[in-house]
Design an enzyme around this catalytic site. Structure first.
Site, PDB file in Angstrom:
ATOM      1  N   CYS A 138       0.827  -1.203   0.000  1.00  0.00           N
ATOM      2  CA  CYS A 138       0.000   0.000   0.000  1.00  0.00           C
ATOM      3  C   CYS A 138       0.867   1.262   0.000  1.00  0.00           C
ATOM      4  CB  CYS A 138      -0.888  -0.057   1.248  1.00  0.00           C
ATOM      5  SG  CYS A 138      -1.760   1.447   1.630  1.00  0.00           S
ATOM      6  N   CYS A 141      -0.088   3.989   2.479  1.00  0.00           N
ATOM      7  CA  CYS A 141       0.279   3.671   3.867  1.00  0.00           C
ATOM      8  C   CYS A 141       1.771   3.878   4.100  1.00  0.00           C
ATOM      9  CB  CYS A 141      -0.041   2.211   4.189  1.00  0.00           C
ATOM     10  SG  CYS A 141      -1.687   1.701   3.719  1.00  0.00           S
ATOM     11  N   ASP A 142       2.601   3.414   3.172  1.00  0.00           N
ATOM     12  CA  ASP A 142       4.035   3.313   3.461  1.00  0.00           C
ATOM     13  C   ASP A 142       4.933   4.191   2.594  1.00  0.00           C
ATOM     14  OD1 ASP A 142       3.399   1.401   5.374  1.00  0.00           O
ATOM     15  OD2 ASP A 142       3.525  -0.242   3.948  1.00  0.00           O
TER      16      ASP A 142
END
Ligand SMILES: Cc1cc2nc3c(=O)[nH]c(=O)nc-3n(C[C@H](O)[C@H](O)[C@H](O)COP(=O)(O)OP(=O)(O)OC[C@H]3O[C@@H](n4cnc5c(N)ncnc54)[C@H](O)[C@@H]3O)c2cc1C
Length: 312
Positions: A138, A141-142
């Site tokens: 993701c 997200c990261d």
């Protein structure tokens, strides 16, 4: 003895399931929540959640999900450490749904399906071990952890190109690894990505090795047309080859879209069966975030509460 009919059974213990449980228990629906094969859901595979509201220093995925469970238990959610094996969902308004697990069955007027999805894996060594240690599923997200660094994305569809688009704004260099000799993604996404100066595409290529001892330091790739391999030194590998919604047990029970996601009525969590609601990634192939899952978990509990009060 006649079996008690429940008001709320929640299937799934990710952010969607626990959020639904907190709202349902506070509305006195006495929810019963099945944790399933992956207690705590997908977030338990990550070491750092930095984008969930209310945690200014970020939080470890397992710690976060333990807190969610604790909060649900505080309001008397009953936790079942089992998986649901099958369901028989009623078509009738005010109907009774049957939830089967092990050799037992629970009857309930309301069901919230929050079984999430699972990212598709490449199936190579160190992929699981380095998840959260350089391997990610993701970009939203990261991506931030790789600001100014070199990373690779694998995949050739819409999701992969959306990830490339997002990461190319944050990272120094983005390598896109594509198994085929063409991109499957929509033309508009392709033309956006092809314009990016810091994106390099490797067609006819697969990843044969993840390099690194304690965390990802690079990948070895193999071009099956030229029959040569090379090494890319990167800090992050984003695997974007799709997600599989966990809907196997609902196949003949609920309306699913062509990718297997549960179809809900626009702007609500209603499925095609009265009293059955769905929340989180299992009904959302688009946003796939903890916060949107928790948001729809809340919606599902409110939708169920209204359904029960109108039908009582
Ligand atoms: C490695 C990784 C890192 C991530 N990092 C972030 C991040 O930093 N921030 C962010 O916002 N999002 C992140 N995500 C995405 C986020 O994890 C998901 O969007 C979120 O977990 C979805 O929540 P959910 O409750 O819908 O489902 P899931 O978290 O997928 O949970 C599904 C639950 O359903 C249960 N279940 C399945 N089948 C059954 C059954 N038959 N019976 C009973 N239970 C069942 C499972 O056991 C599981 O508990 C990450 C995802 C991954 C994979």
């Amino acid at each position: 003895m006649k079996q008690k009919i429940q008001n709320c059974v929640i299937i799934g213990s990710g952010p969607a399931g626990y959020s639904a449980a907190i709202y349902a228990s506070r509305a006195d629906l006495h929810p019963i929540l099945f944790v399933g094969p992956n207690p705590g859901g997908q977030l338990t595979t990550t070491t750092s959640i930095d984008n969930y509201l209310g945690f200014p220093l970020g939080i470890d995925g397992i710690d976060f999900m333990k807190k969610c469970q604790k909060q649900a238990i505080r309001f008397n959610t009953k936790i079942m450490n089992q998986s649901v094996k099958s369901v028989c969902l009623s078509n009738k308004n005010r109907g009774i749904h049957h939830i089967f697990f092990e050799k037992e069955c629970i009857k309930s007027r309301g069901v919230i399906v929050a079984t999430g999805s699972s990212p598709r894996l490449l199936g190579i060594e160190k992929e699981k071990k380095f998840t959260g240690l350089g391997v990610s599923f993701c970009a939203t997200c990261d991506g931030f952890f790789h600001k100014g660094k070199d990373i690779a994305v694998i995949g050739g569809g819409d999701t992969a190109l959306e990830e490339v688009n997002y990461l190319s704004k944050i990272c120094r260099k983005v390598y896109l690894i594509v198994r085929k000799n063409y991109l499957k993604a929509s033309k508009i996404l392709q033309s956006n990505v092809l314009k990016k100066k810091n994106v390099e595409i490797f067609f006819c290529t697969k990843i044969i090795k993840i390099i690194g001892n304690d965390f990802l330091e690079g990948i070895q790739i193999f071009n099956h047309e030229k029959k040569n391999s090379s090494t890319l030194l990167i800090s992050g590998l984003f695997i974007a080859i799709g997600h599989i919604p966990n809907t196997e047990i609902f196949k003949d029970q609920l309306d699913l879209d062509n990718k297997g996601y549960i179809i809900v009525k626009k702007g609500s969590t209603m499925t095609n069966k009265p009293g059955v609601f769905s929340a989180g990634d299992v009904q959302d192939s688009n946003y796939r975030q903890a916060i949107t899952s928790a948001g729809t978990g809340c919606m599902a509990a409110l939708d169920l509460e209204r359904y029960l009060s109108l039908s009582s």
